[in-house]
Write an enzyme that holds these catalytic residues in place. Structure first.
Site, PDB file in Angstrom:
ATOM      1  N   THR A 256      24.345  -4.403  60.549  1.00 58.58           N
ATOM      2  CA  THR A 256      25.221  -5.073  59.597  1.00 58.58           C
ATOM      3  C   THR A 256      25.324  -4.260  58.314  1.00 58.58           C
ATOM      4  O   THR A 256      26.405  -4.110  57.739  1.00 58.58           O
ATOM      5  CB  THR A 256      24.693  -6.492  59.325  1.00 58.58           C
ATOM      6  OG1 THR A 256      24.561  -7.132  60.592  1.00 58.58           O
ATOM      7  CG2 THR A 256      25.627  -7.277  58.455  1.00 58.58           C
TER       8      THR A 256
ATOM      9  N   SER B 265      19.323 -11.888  59.962  1.00 58.51           N
ATOM     10  CA  SER B 265      19.764 -11.459  61.283  1.00 58.51           C
ATOM     11  C   SER B 265      21.115 -12.098  61.626  1.00 58.51           C
ATOM     12  O   SER B 265      21.302 -13.306  61.462  1.00 58.51           O
ATOM     13  CB  SER B 265      18.705 -11.884  62.297  1.00 58.51           C
ATOM     14  OG  SER B 265      19.105 -11.490  63.566  1.00 58.51           O
ATOM     15  N   SER B 266      22.050 -11.246  62.072  1.00 58.45           N
ATOM     16  CA  SER B 266      23.354 -11.797  62.462  1.00 58.45           C
ATOM     17  C   SER B 266      23.156 -12.467  63.818  1.00 58.45           C
ATOM     18  O   SER B 266      22.737 -11.815  64.765  1.00 58.45           O
ATOM     19  CB  SER B 266      24.388 -10.680  62.603  1.00 58.45           C
ATOM     20  OG  SER B 266      24.207  -9.713  61.627  1.00 58.45           O
TER      21      SER B 266
ATOM     22  N   GLY C  23      22.255  -5.138  70.010  1.00 59.36           N
ATOM     23  CA  GLY C  23      21.974  -4.044  70.933  1.00 59.36           C
ATOM     24  C   GLY C  23      21.263  -4.572  72.161  1.00 59.36           C
ATOM     25  O   GLY C  23      21.097  -5.792  72.338  1.00 59.36           O
TER      26      GLY C  23
ATOM     27  N   SER D 194      17.880  -5.956  66.878  1.00 66.01           N
ATOM     28  CA  SER D 194      17.898  -6.787  65.692  1.00 66.01           C
ATOM     29  C   SER D 194      17.041  -6.150  64.600  1.00 66.01           C
ATOM     30  O   SER D 194      15.903  -5.757  64.834  1.00 66.01           O
ATOM     31  CB  SER D 194      17.369  -8.170  66.041  1.00 66.01           C
ATOM     32  OG  SER D 194      17.421  -8.949  64.906  1.00 66.01           O
ATOM     33  N   GLY D 195      17.622  -6.043  63.430  1.00 62.54           N
ATOM     34  CA  GLY D 195      16.883  -5.486  62.301  1.00 62.54           C
ATOM     35  C   GLY D 195      17.002  -3.979  62.204  1.00 62.54           C
ATOM     36  O   GLY D 195      16.386  -3.364  61.334  1.00 62.54           O
TER      37      GLY D 195
ATOM     38  N   GLU E 288      18.600  -5.860  74.599  1.00 62.94           N
ATOM     39  CA  GLU E 288      17.390  -6.644  74.308  1.00 62.94           C
ATOM     40  C   GLU E 288      16.512  -6.729  75.546  1.00 62.94           C
ATOM     41  O   GLU E 288      16.988  -7.087  76.627  1.00 62.94           O
ATOM     42  CB  GLU E 288      17.778  -8.048  73.836  1.00 62.94           C
ATOM     43  CG  GLU E 288      18.385  -8.026  72.444  1.00 62.94           C
ATOM     44  CD  GLU E 288      18.614  -9.414  71.866  1.00 62.94           C
ATOM     45  OE1 GLU E 288      18.475 -10.405  72.599  1.00 62.94           O
ATOM     46  OE2 GLU E 288      18.945  -9.493  70.665  1.00 62.94           O
TER      47      GLU E 288
ATOM     48  N   ASN F 103      14.171 -10.047  61.565  1.00 61.47           N
ATOM     49  CA  ASN F 103      15.088  -9.696  60.471  1.00 61.47           C
ATOM     50  C   ASN F 103      15.358 -10.935  59.630  1.00 61.47           C
ATOM     51  O   ASN F 103      15.717 -11.982  60.163  1.00 61.47           O
ATOM     52  CB  ASN F 103      16.393  -9.165  61.092  1.00 61.47           C
ATOM     53  CG  ASN F 103      17.385  -8.712  60.051  1.00 61.47           C
ATOM     54  OD1 ASN F 103      17.113  -8.769  58.854  1.00 61.47           O
ATOM     55  ND2 ASN F 103      18.533  -8.237  60.504  1.00 61.47           N
TER      56      ASN F 103
HETATM   57  N1  LIG Z   1      20.667   1.916  55.146  1.00 61.75           N
HETATM   58  C1  LIG Z   1      19.742   1.062  54.750  1.00 61.75           C
HETATM   59  N2  LIG Z   1      19.083   1.270  53.601  1.00 61.75           N
HETATM   60  C2  LIG Z   1      18.161   0.401  53.182  1.00 61.75           C
HETATM   61  N3  LIG Z   1      17.800  -0.707  53.846  1.00 61.75           N
HETATM   62  C3  LIG Z   1      18.404  -0.972  55.016  1.00 61.75           C
HETATM   63  C4  LIG Z   1      19.426  -0.103  55.516  1.00 61.75           C
HETATM   64  N4  LIG Z   1      19.852  -0.621  56.674  1.00 61.75           N
HETATM   65  C5  LIG Z   1      19.138  -1.764  56.878  1.00 61.75           C
HETATM   66  N5  LIG Z   1      18.274  -1.973  55.894  1.00 61.75           N
HETATM   67  C6  LIG Z   1      17.320  -3.096  55.776  1.00 61.75           C
HETATM   68  O1  LIG Z   1      17.106  -3.651  57.038  1.00 61.75           O
HETATM   69  C7  LIG Z   1      17.437  -5.036  57.064  1.00 61.75           C
HETATM   70  C8  LIG Z   1      18.064  -5.396  58.368  1.00 61.75           C
HETATM   71  O2  LIG Z   1      19.321  -4.797  58.490  1.00 61.75           O
HETATM   72  P1  LIG Z   1      20.535  -5.506  59.217  1.00 61.75           P
HETATM   73  O3  LIG Z   1      20.649  -6.921  58.827  1.00 61.75           O
HETATM   74  O4  LIG Z   1      21.708  -4.637  59.005  1.00 61.75           O
HETATM   75  O5  LIG Z   1      20.077  -5.429  60.702  1.00 61.75           O
HETATM   76  P2  LIG Z   1      20.928  -5.768  61.996  1.00 61.75           P
HETATM   77  O6  LIG Z   1      20.857  -4.589  62.857  1.00 61.75           O
HETATM   78  O7  LIG Z   1      22.264  -6.235  61.588  1.00 61.75           O
HETATM   79  O8  LIG Z   1      20.093  -6.915  62.624  1.00 61.75           O
HETATM   80  P3  LIG Z   1      20.579  -8.182  63.444  1.00 61.75           P
HETATM   81  O9  LIG Z   1      20.943  -7.714  64.779  1.00 61.75           O
HETATM   82  O10 LIG Z   1      19.414  -9.072  63.427  1.00 61.75           O
HETATM   83  O11 LIG Z   1      21.725  -8.718  62.682  1.00 61.75           O
HETATM   84  C9  LIG Z   1      18.382  -5.223  55.904  1.00 61.75           C
HETATM   85  O12 LIG Z   1      18.285  -6.532  55.400  1.00 61.75           O
HETATM   86  C10 LIG Z   1      17.883  -4.199  54.906  1.00 61.75           C
HETATM   87  O13 LIG Z   1      16.808  -4.735  54.168  1.00 61.75           O
HETATM   88 MG   LIG Z   2      23.210  -7.954  61.667  1.00 61.38          MG
END
Ligand SMILES: Nc1ncnc2c1ncn2[C@@H]1O[C@H](COP(=O)(O)OP(=O)(O)OP(=O)(O)O)[C@@H](O)[C@H]1O
Ligand SMILES: [Mg+2]
Length: 1045
Positions: free
Chosen positions: A111, A159-160, A386, A106-107, A388, A156
């Site tokens: 996404t 977070s999705s 991913g 997460s984070g 956990e 996050n």
């Molecule tokens: N390529 C990137 N460039 C800049 N910032 C990023 C990038 N990727 C992610 N981030 C930052 O990290 C934060 C978390 O990313 P994201 O929501 O995609 O995580 P996730 O892997 O989908 O997490 P979760 O599993 O909780 O959904 C985003 O809100 C953004 O601020």
């Molecule tokens: Mg996500």
């Protein structure tokens, strides 16, 4: 060139396959070094590792999209766009369905990565109104799903809380047609509970912050989050996240996707119901039987919920506070205790929300789905949690890790399969490599007869006492000897003392590490039960959407069969997903979170190492390197390394393969390090590759110097030659110009001299022919010529013959002025003559008379101009017509010249009397008008002279000779209205008959002779004179005044 070097950079290789030595430490170091350089992307072959930068990077611009569009994968810096481009092109060109698997904790940026992939594909696929609409709908599904499926967690802010797999479908040209979204395991427990510092799903906060007052009133909501039991009680706003703006963006996105306003309202109403359910409070009471029961503490909230969904409040109240239990075909209503009541309420809220979410995904799918029958290619994007590993891992972690285990299995199978297939394709000897096959773990979990999930289902369905302890005991018994399973019991059986494994827990050795799961809650979560009374109550509501979410509430369809368990459902959907992924070409994006604090530029090695482990990156690299670390097509290899052999540099005439073999043969590389396939060359260890690269760089430096040297020499030479050519050209031009000028001058001079000489010669030769009169002769000739020309010109351009036209061309030369004037008057006279000649006799006579009048009176008497327009009629009396004048006519016979009436002035009184006057060729007769008898007949010979005044009157004195017989009484004073004519005719007659002119006096004073002597007459211009004629006034016997006007 620079980017390829970055791939092969020995210090921080862009591709971890090239790591040498390959250790966790070196891998970590490479990632760290690249992260600090701002290179967040690294490859393991064609797997992309993305380290979350937690800061905006300037690498997602439209220019970057262009840079990576149609790029050579290995010729540019590692980038997510390169992966997306590679996948998109394999899809279009090789007609292979693709899937992009994005995993990470997460984070870690999954996404974001999935959005980048989608936006890249949208940017590079073709454009058009229809295609743009589809792309927009696909992209706009994100804000809607994020509003309902994402929440702030400690790790996050966005977070999705669900897994998402999206198939984007393309036509044969690569234009997006639509898509299908599948969702997995929404974390519905968040509806009723969340950890301090986290939030419920975004939609609740967005609705309350962004909904208009009218909307909130319609949904019976209050704006204050703290009012709602399911939401945070502390401040709910998030920094950097504008809930109100996001709400509007989400509404816009729904509009783009095609939600009708009614659907949006229904969706928000159900959302509001979930929120309000959390405020339904229960209080305990006791029944008559002494049993504890619960009741609604404050009916208002329940009332409002029922108003929103169109349901009788008592139905919902009964469903919340009691439960129907079927015992031997008999339905018994049992009261629920307060905790049971709350359990039911929360289960209802969770169920409504998770079903609403499923409905939302389906509704989006309806909009974006592709019409059946179209040929399509598919690109799937999987954004799923991913691996956990927490301190305390429950049912959710178990399921999530199971999913990741399956994804790893795909990875291993597909990567190895592909690797092996490639070796076979290339005809290379291949000894299978050792790698960890995780199917044993997958089997442990999912085996339908003896797997953990099957055991759990069995426990849930089993009658009798069921709890987690019996479940764990079953597992311990079943997997007592399983290598990948551990629990307190199996450990003690093996005499292992492990304090890290508490009771009521089991541990699985996943590919990514050991995870200890606490069995508490497994049964309940797997059962995921909703009391039938509640689903029936929901089905009874008039709210169409809500009702459609609970089809099992329909009493007609009520069955006693229990619904499938959560574990069973998940396993089934994972199986479908796997089947789907197996049919596609996989592309991997492994996301890594560099720190726990969401800080930019902070790289916590321990944290990353943990992820490197559970993402199985070492495994990745090892599998990738199981055979040969590096492979390249002969053509590409040769063009990169041909400078290493003098025979292949600069040009190789043979085949690419021979060229590559030639290059490698000249280098001290052991034979076992190399393999030559049909189309590719394979290099076993990265060390060899780096050695090759180092040699290349040295050689490139030498060649660069050589090229520079040659180039500089060539440049100087060509410049010199250019300058020399220019100089020669300039001097040639200059000399030519100089000579031309000189020649021109000489030619001019020669011509001048020639002209003078010829002139002189001619003059000398002709001098003797010259005469003294030559000039006069010449001038005469010229004059004659000019005169001739003048006359001929005049003859051709004579002015018009009209008598009144006096125009005449001016003389062309001064010497012709007099002659011209003369000609003009001759012409004019001739014109007049001609005019006269064509006149009839009467008219000629008349004009002669007028001419005569002019000679007599012009400029002498002021009456003359007035007479000009009057024609001379001569006969004013009508003698022939009027019989009264018969006698007079007889007198005139044929000799009448003029007949008119005149006034005769009485000589004595000066008064006037009318008389008829006849002028014949011989006589002048005065007659009495009444009697028409001649009174006086004067022979014309008797007329001595005539006197008239200067003025414009008709007065005339007719002086008679003293000897005349008719004039015994003296001269006659007459007044005639045709004076000019009368005098003129008299003059003409005299001239004609007697050839003598009439003596005419025009004067103001004259003497006249009367019988009694001479009378001096004075003519006076006076206003007293009447306009009819002059007035004669006698002044004494010898004077008379004539007053004229
Ligand atoms: N390529 C990137 N460039 C800049 N910032 C990023 C990038 N990727 C992610 N981030 C930052 O990290 C934060 C978390 O990313 P994201 O929501 O995609 O995580 P996730 O892997 O989908 O997490 P979760 O599993 O909780 O959904 C985003 O809100 C953004 O601020
Ligand atoms: Mg996500």
């Amino acid at each position: 060139m620079e980017t390829t070097t970055s791939l092969l950079d020995a210090a921080a290789a862009g591709d971890l396959v090239l790591l040498d030595p390959l250790t966790e430490q070196s891998l970590l170091q490479t990632l760290q070094e690249r992260f600090h350089r701002g290179d967040i992307y690294t490859y393991i072959g064609n797997v992309l590792i993305s380290v979350n930068p937690y800061r905006p990077l300037p690498i997602y611009t439209p220019e970057k999209v262009q840079e990576y569009h149609n790029c050579n994968f290995f010729a540019v810096k590692p980038h997510i766009y390169a992966i997306a481009d590679d996948a998109y092109h394999s899809l279009c060109d090789r007609d292979r369905d693709q899937c992009i698997l994005i995993t990470g904790e997460s984070g870690a940026g999954k996404t974001e990565a999935s959005k980048l992939v989608m936006s890249y594909v949208a940017a590079v696929s073709s454009k058009g109104e229809e295609v743009d609409k589809v792309k927009e709908q696909l992209l706009q599904s994100n804000p809607v799903l994020e509003a309902f499926g994402n929440a702030k967690t400690i790790r996050n802010d966005n977070s999705s809380r669900f897994g998402k797999y999206m198939d984007v479908e393309f036509d044969f040209k690569g234009e997006p047609l639509g898509g299908v979204i599948s969702n997995y395991l929404l974390e519905k427990s968040r509806i009723v509970r969340h950890v301090k510092g986290e939030r419920n799903f975004h939609i609740f906060y967005q609705l309350l912050a962004g909904g208009s007052a009218q909307l909130l009133q319609q949904l019976k909501l209050r704006q204050d989050c703290r009012h709602y039991g399911y939401l945070n009680h502390e401040s709910s706003a998030l920094s950097g996240m504008d809930d109100a703006a996001n709400f509007h963006a989400m509404q816009d996105a729904m509009r783009v996707i095609g939600f009708s306003p009614a659907e949006v309202t229904a969706l928000l109403e159900v959302t509001a119901v979930v929120l309000k359910l959390g405020n339904v409070q229960l209080s305990s009471s006791f029944q008559a039987s002494g049993m504890e029961s619960c009741s609604i503490a404050e009916p208002r909230e329940l009332q409002e919920i029922c108003e929103l969904i169109g349901l009788d409040p008592s139905v919902l109240e009964r469903a919340l506070c009691s439960r129907t239990v079927k015992a031997r075909d008999e339905a018994v209503l049992t009261a629920l205790s307060v905790p049971q009541g709350y359990y039911g309420r929360d289960a209802l809220a969770k169920n409504i929300y998770s079903r609403l979410f499923d409905w939302l995904v389906n509704r989006i799918n309806t909009s974006i789905q592709v019409k059946p029958g179209e040929q399509r290619k598919v690109m799937g994007v999987l954004d799923i949690y991913g691996f956990e590993i927490f301190q305390d891992n429950g049912f959710e972690q178990f399921i999530i890790n199971y999913c990741n285990e399956k994804l790893q299995q795909i990875f291993i199978l597909l990567t190895l399969k592909e690797e092996q297939e490639e070796y076979v394709r290339e005809g290379i000897q291949w000894t299978p490599v050792e790698f960890f096959d995780n199917s044993i773990i997958c089997n442990l979990i999912e085996n339908s007869t003896g797997g953990i999930l099957a055991m759990l289902d069995e426990e849930c369905l089993r009658p009798g006492v069921v709890n987690e302890d019996t479940f764990l005991a079953k597992l311990n018994q079943l997997f007592a000897t399983h290598k990948r399973y551990e629990s307190k019991e199996t450990q003690s059986a093996r005499h292992i003392m492990d304090a890290s494994l508490p009771p009521r827990c089991f541990r699985i050795h996943h590919y990514a590490g050991k995870v200890t799961y606490n069995v508490t809650g497994f049964i309940e979560k797997n059962n995921d039960l909703l009391f039938r009374d509640l689903s029936q109550a929901m089905w009874a509501a008039r709210h169409t959407l809500l009702r459609s979410l609970f089809p099992e509430g329909d009493p007609q369809k009520a069955s006693l069969k229990l619904p499938p368990t959560a574990g069973y459902q998940f396993k089934a959907s994972v199986a479908t997903l796997m089947k789907n992924l197996y049919s596609k070409n996989p592309n991997y994006i492994r996301c890594i979170k560099p720190n726990e604090t969401k800080a930019a530029m902070l790289f916590t090695p321990e944290l990353v190492l943990a992820q490197v482990r559970y993402l199985g990156l070492m495994e990745n690299v090892r599998v990738r390197r199981a055979g040969y670390a590096f492979r390249q097509l002969y053509g590409a290899f040769l063009s990169r390394y041909k400078m290493l052999s003098a025979r292949t540099w600069p040009r190789w005439a043979g085949s690419d393969r021979d060229g590559a073999e030639q290059v490698l043969a000249e280098l001290p590389i052991p034979a076992e390090e190399l393999a030559f396939g049909h189309t590719k060359v394979f290099i076993r260890s990265p060390r060899t590759l780096f050695d090759l690269e180092r040699r290349r760089q040295e050689r490139v430096a030498q060649l660069a110097t050589l090229i520079q040297k040659m180039f500089r020499g060539w440049r100087c030479r060509t410049q010199y030659q250019l300058m020399r050519k220019s100089q020669i050209l300039i001097s040639a031009w200059f000399r030519g110009h100089q000579q031309k000028n000189k020649y021109k001058q000489m030619k001019r001079s020669a011509l001048l001299i020639q002209a003078y000489a010829r002139g002189w010669k001619v003059r000398r030769a002709y001098r003797r022919y010259f005469r003294s009169g030559a000039s006069a002769c010449l001038s005469n000739f010229i004059y004659r010529r000019l005169v001739q020309k003048f006359l001929v010109g005049l003859g051709q351009n004579l002015p018009p013959l009209a008598v009144l036209d006096r125009t005449w061309p001016p003389a062309p030369y001064k010497f012709l002025a007099d002659a011209n004037q003369e000609l003009r008057s001759i012409f004019y006279r001739w014109k007049c003559k001609k005019y006269r000649e064509q006149l009839p006799p009467q008219r000629r006579a008349l004009l002669q008379a007028k001419l005569c009048a002019s000679e007599l009176f012009k400029d002498k008497k002021s009456l003359y101009p007035k007479s000009l327009p009057q024609p001379f009629q001569g006969e004013y009396l009508g003698l022939t017509q009027n019989p009264k004048y018969q006698k007079l006519n007889a007198v005139a016979k044929d000799k009448l010249v003029m007949a008119d009436t005149v006034q005769k002035v009485n000589r004595a009184s000066g008064k006037t009397v009318p008389r008829l006057l006849l002028l014949t060729k011989e006589h002048l007769v005065l007659a009495d008008p009444k009697a028409a008898q001649p009174k006086t007949v004067l022979s014309l010979g008797d007329i001595r002279s005539v006197t008239v005044t200067r003025f414009s009157d008709g007065f005339l004195a007719l002086h008679l000779k003293e000897t005349s017989t008719g004039g015994t009484k003296g001269d006659f004073l007459l007044v005639s209205s045709h004076l000019i004519e009368l005098v003129t005719r008299l003059h003409q007659t005299l001239m004609d008959t007697r050839a003598q002119a009439l003596p005419l006096h025009i004067t103001d004073q004259f003497s006249t002779r009367f019988q009694k002597g001479d009378v001096a007459v004075t003519v006076v211009e006076s206003p007293k004179a009447s306009s009819d004629g002059p007035v004669c006034k006698k002044r004494g016997s010898h004077k008379m005044e004539v007053l004229v006007h």
